[in-house]
Structures are given as C-alpha cells and as structure tokens.
Design a protein around this motif. Structure first.
Motif, mmCIF file in Angstrom:
data_model
loop_
_atom_site.group_PDB
_atom_site.id
_atom_site.type_symbol
_atom_site.label_atom_id
_atom_site.label_comp_id
_atom_site.label_asym_id
_atom_site.label_seq_id
_atom_site.Cartn_x
_atom_site.Cartn_y
_atom_site.Cartn_z
ATOM 1 N N ALA A 198 47.743 6.217 58.986
ATOM 2 C CA ALA A 198 46.406 5.967 59.479
ATOM 3 C C ALA A 198 46.215 6.479 61.008
ATOM 4 O O ALA A 198 47.412 6.625 61.310
ATOM 5 C CB ALA A 198 45.952 4.493 59.149
ATOM 6 N N GLY A 199 45.254 6.448 61.374
ATOM 7 C CA GLY A 199 45.089 6.584 62.781
ATOM 8 C C GLY A 199 43.573 6.832 62.997
ATOM 9 O O GLY A 199 42.630 6.883 62.199
ATOM 10 N N THR A 200 43.336 7.160 64.520
ATOM 11 C CA THR A 200 42.167 7.296 65.007
ATOM 12 C C THR A 200 42.264 8.237 66.089
ATOM 13 O O THR A 200 43.492 8.319 66.802
ATOM 14 C CB THR A 200 41.289 5.976 65.380
ATOM 15 O OG1 THR A 200 40.042 6.441 65.887
ATOM 16 C CG2 THR A 200 42.108 5.207 66.320
ATOM 17 N N GLY A 201 41.176 8.617 66.787
ATOM 18 C CA GLY A 201 41.101 9.311 68.004
ATOM 19 C C GLY A 201 40.317 10.652 67.874
ATOM 20 O O GLY A 201 40.500 11.190 67.006
ATOM 21 N N PHE A 255 50.028 4.040 62.079
ATOM 22 C CA PHE A 255 48.930 4.021 62.677
ATOM 23 C C PHE A 255 49.051 4.888 64.132
ATOM 24 O O PHE A 255 49.830 4.443 65.097
ATOM 25 C CB PHE A 255 48.254 2.741 63.111
ATOM 26 C CG PHE A 255 46.925 2.723 63.432
ATOM 27 C CD1 PHE A 255 45.819 2.693 62.214
ATOM 28 C CD2 PHE A 255 46.166 3.085 64.655
ATOM 29 C CE1 PHE A 255 44.665 2.781 62.547
ATOM 30 C CE2 PHE A 255 45.105 3.102 65.168
ATOM 31 C CZ PHE A 255 44.091 2.892 63.630
ATOM 32 N N PHE A 256 48.559 6.170 64.180
ATOM 33 C CA PHE A 256 48.389 6.894 65.302
ATOM 34 C C PHE A 256 47.059 6.396 66.161
ATOM 35 O O PHE A 256 46.114 6.264 65.638
ATOM 36 C CB PHE A 256 48.065 8.206 65.172
ATOM 37 C CG PHE A 256 49.353 9.127 64.552
ATOM 38 C CD1 PHE A 256 50.510 9.183 65.465
ATOM 39 C CD2 PHE A 256 49.368 9.532 63.121
ATOM 40 C CE1 PHE A 256 51.743 9.719 64.929
ATOM 41 C CE2 PHE A 256 50.655 9.864 62.723
ATOM 42 C CZ PHE A 256 51.703 10.017 63.528
ATOM 43 N N VAL A 257 47.579 6.097 67.368
ATOM 44 C CA VAL A 257 46.343 5.455 68.194
ATOM 45 C C VAL A 257 46.391 6.134 69.719
ATOM 46 O O VAL A 257 47.479 6.522 70.436
ATOM 47 C CB VAL A 257 46.569 3.781 68.667
ATOM 48 C CG1 VAL A 257 47.862 3.750 69.032
ATOM 49 C CG2 VAL A 257 45.612 3.130 69.148
ATOM 50 N N PRO A 258 45.243 6.502 70.281
ATOM 51 C CA PRO A 258 45.148 7.001 71.674
ATOM 52 C C PRO A 258 45.794 6.194 72.680
ATOM 53 O O PRO A 258 45.662 5.078 72.389
ATOM 54 C CB PRO A 258 43.743 7.422 71.890
ATOM 55 C CG PRO A 258 42.906 7.219 70.467
ATOM 56 C CD PRO A 258 43.790 6.368 69.666
ATOM 57 N N THR A 305 43.977 17.726 72.886
ATOM 58 C CA THR A 305 44.060 16.308 73.345
ATOM 59 C C THR A 305 43.495 15.284 72.372
ATOM 60 O O THR A 305 42.193 15.408 71.941
ATOM 61 C CB THR A 305 43.308 16.523 74.852
ATOM 62 O OG1 THR A 305 44.093 17.364 75.377
ATOM 63 C CG2 THR A 305 43.537 14.958 75.469
ATOM 64 N N VAL A 306 43.953 13.854 72.139
ATOM 65 C CA VAL A 306 43.489 12.869 71.659
ATOM 66 C C VAL A 306 42.923 12.024 72.638
ATOM 67 O O VAL A 306 43.556 11.572 73.630
ATOM 68 C CB VAL A 306 44.581 12.165 70.985
ATOM 69 C CG1 VAL A 306 44.058 10.890 70.272
ATOM 70 C CG2 VAL A 306 45.387 13.069 69.835
ATOM 71 N N GLY A 307 41.440 11.850 72.296
ATOM 72 C CA GLY A 307 40.565 10.791 73.345
ATOM 73 C C GLY A 307 40.483 9.621 72.606
ATOM 74 O O GLY A 307 40.635 9.251 71.559
ATOM 75 N N GLU A 308 40.289 8.510 73.616
ATOM 76 C CA GLU A 308 40.083 7.074 73.253
ATOM 77 C C GLU A 308 38.573 7.215 72.346
ATOM 78 O O GLU A 308 37.825 7.897 72.524
ATOM 79 C CB GLU A 308 39.770 6.389 74.289
ATOM 80 C CG GLU A 308 38.880 6.396 75.318
ATOM 81 C CD GLU A 308 38.690 5.516 76.542
ATOM 82 O OE1 GLU A 308 38.677 4.166 76.219
ATOM 83 O OE2 GLU A 308 38.817 5.987 77.530
ATOM 84 N N ILE A 309 38.676 5.828 71.649
ATOM 85 C CA ILE A 309 37.211 5.559 70.691
ATOM 86 C C ILE A 309 37.424 4.077 71.072
ATOM 87 O O ILE A 309 37.935 3.222 71.486
ATOM 88 C CB ILE A 309 37.735 5.866 69.221
ATOM 89 C CG1 ILE A 309 39.185 5.073 68.746
ATOM 90 C CG2 ILE A 309 37.990 7.345 69.049
ATOM 91 C CD1 ILE A 309 38.805 3.634 68.235
ATOM 92 N N GLY A 310 35.933 3.941 70.383
ATOM 93 C CA GLY A 310 35.473 2.566 70.677
ATOM 94 C C GLY A 310 35.852 1.531 69.177
ATOM 95 O O GLY A 310 36.147 2.305 67.964
ATOM 96 N N GLY A 311 36.155 0.314 69.281
ATOM 97 C CA GLY A 311 36.471 -0.501 67.903
ATOM 98 C C GLY A 311 37.774 -0.298 67.492
ATOM 99 O O GLY A 311 37.816 -0.210 66.266
ATOM 100 N N VAL A 312 38.743 0.325 68.320
ATOM 101 C CA VAL A 312 39.925 0.309 67.574
ATOM 102 C C VAL A 312 40.567 -0.922 67.002
ATOM 103 O O VAL A 312 41.314 -0.685 66.003
ATOM 104 C CB VAL A 312 41.066 0.921 68.690
ATOM 105 C CG1 VAL A 312 41.296 -0.200 69.595
ATOM 106 C CG2 VAL A 312 42.282 1.317 68.002
ATOM 107 N N GLN A 313 40.032 -2.123 67.334
ATOM 108 C CA GLN A 313 40.743 -3.230 66.799
ATOM 109 C C GLN A 313 40.290 -3.415 65.244
ATOM 110 O O GLN A 313 41.076 -4.118 64.272
ATOM 111 C CB GLN A 313 40.560 -4.610 67.572
ATOM 112 C CG GLN A 313 38.902 -4.895 67.436
ATOM 113 C CD GLN A 313 38.315 -4.231 68.993
ATOM 114 O OE1 GLN A 313 38.538 -3.054 69.193
ATOM 115 N NE2 GLN A 313 37.033 -4.896 69.290
ATOM 116 N N PHE A 314 38.898 -2.769 65.005
ATOM 117 C CA PHE A 314 38.545 -2.942 63.625
ATOM 118 C C PHE A 314 39.305 -2.174 62.629
ATOM 119 O O PHE A 314 39.371 -2.248 61.541
ATOM 120 C CB PHE A 314 37.081 -2.737 63.470
ATOM 121 C CG PHE A 314 36.198 -3.733 64.415
ATOM 122 C CD1 PHE A 314 36.114 -5.007 64.487
ATOM 123 C CD2 PHE A 314 35.746 -3.144 65.657
ATOM 124 C CE1 PHE A 314 35.422 -5.954 65.247
ATOM 125 C CE2 PHE A 314 34.949 -4.125 66.397
ATOM 126 C CZ PHE A 314 34.902 -5.355 66.283
#
Length: 195
Positions: A120-123, A152-155, A130-139
């Motif tokens: 899983a992951g986000t960004g 889980f890949f995270v910015p 380049t992987v940029g930050e996102i909102g609501g990562v905790q959800f």
C-alpha cells in the motif's frame, strides 16, 4: 469551484500544470483572494476565491484553493501493444500517483514487484518521479491496516504523522519513507519473496 472544473488561469497567469499553480500560490497566505478563470462543462467562468491553509503540518502555513487539484495528462503509448490499462478501482486523484506509477512499472516489466507482499502507499508523483506529500495520511494508514497491508510507502514529509498513527493503532505494517518512485522501486526489488 466544483468537481471537474478545469483551472485555466489564476490572477491572469496561465496554469498549464500543477507546478504552475503551486509556484503562483507560494507567495500567498490564507485569507488572500485570487481571481480564477476556469472551464466548467465547456463554459468559461471567472470566480474570486479566498485562499485557505492547506498544510498538513500545524507548524507550517501554506495557502491553497481548498480543493483537491489533479492534473489531466494524456499519454500515448510509444508501442501500441504496451498500453497500460487499469480496472476501474474508483481510486484516483493526485495522492494515488506513486501507487499508479509502481503498478504501471509492474505491468511493463517481467515478474511481480510485490513478491507476495500486500503493498500500500500514497504520494503525488511529478514527471521527475518525485513523491510529494498528501493530506489525510493518517486515514490511509488506518485503511491499509484494515486491508492487512505488509508495507506502506509514505512521502518523507508525511512520515511523522503516518508513524504516529501506525503506532497508535498498533500496526505491524512496515512504513517506508520515500522521496522518489525510484526509491520505492529499489526497495521492492531488494525484497526477498514472501514465504
């Protein structure tokens, strides 16, 4: 502004790609107003929009439009039989950029990048990877835990919030902070297959 609106200009300056908007708003602060020229259902509209704080870090103030911004790009395959297709997953938006990038790579190369792990992951992702930050990562951490993700890949800029939430819910997921899609690929390539 409404879902599906296409932003053409902000304060009279053309917006061709996402970075143009970010650069234009960099000097603004929450409460400032900007004029936005947009297209909605093939009609041109002019609106005044008050900027709000869109930062996910309580110590940082970042002005934005207060809506999710996506960039529409059409990519034609150089080789017709190598066109990548996705099942309609109801997943979209800029925060799915990294994961879509990894899946495209997975489809175009031999083998399976996941090696039996639930990834899983986000960004967001830009044209340089380049992987940029996102909102609501905790959800997203909670959702990935519910789906029994292993990794889980995270910015990088979202890591502290993601780690705090993972610790709070007792997650055993491996959080991997990344700045580029290449870092995520290299991490997956070095994994031993899941037993």
């Amino acid at each position: 502004m409404s879902p599906g609106d296409i932003i053409r200009k902000v304060d009279g300056k053309p917006i061709g790609k996402f970075e143009d908007l970010s650069a234009l708003l960099a000097e603004k602060k929450p409460g400032d107003q900007v004029s936005v020229q947009l297209e909605r259902k093939n009609k041109d509209l002019d609106e005044r929009v008050e900027l709000i704080n869109i930062s996910t870090d309580k110590k940082v103030v970042k002005a934005g439009l207060g809506v999710s911004i996506g960039e529409v790009r059409k990519v034609e395959p150089a080789v017709e039989d190598q066109e990548v297709k996705f099942v309609d997953t109801r997943i979209g938006g800029p925060s799915a950029g990294l994961m879509f990038t990894l899946e495209i790579y997975n489809q175009l190369t031999p083998g399976d990048l996941s090696k039996g792990y639930r990834i899983a992951g986000t960004g967001t992702i830009d044209e340089n990877g380049t992987v940029g930050e996102i909102g609501g990562v905790q959800f997203k951490i909670v959702a990935a835990e519910r789906q029994h993700a292993d990794i889980f890949f995270v910015p990088v800029n979202n890591y502290d919030i993601a780690k705090a939430k993972a610790d709070q819910i007792g997650s055993k997921m491996k959080l991997v902070k990344v700045q580029t899609a290449q870092e995520a690929l290299e991490y997956l390539q070095q994994l031993e297959p899941k037993a």
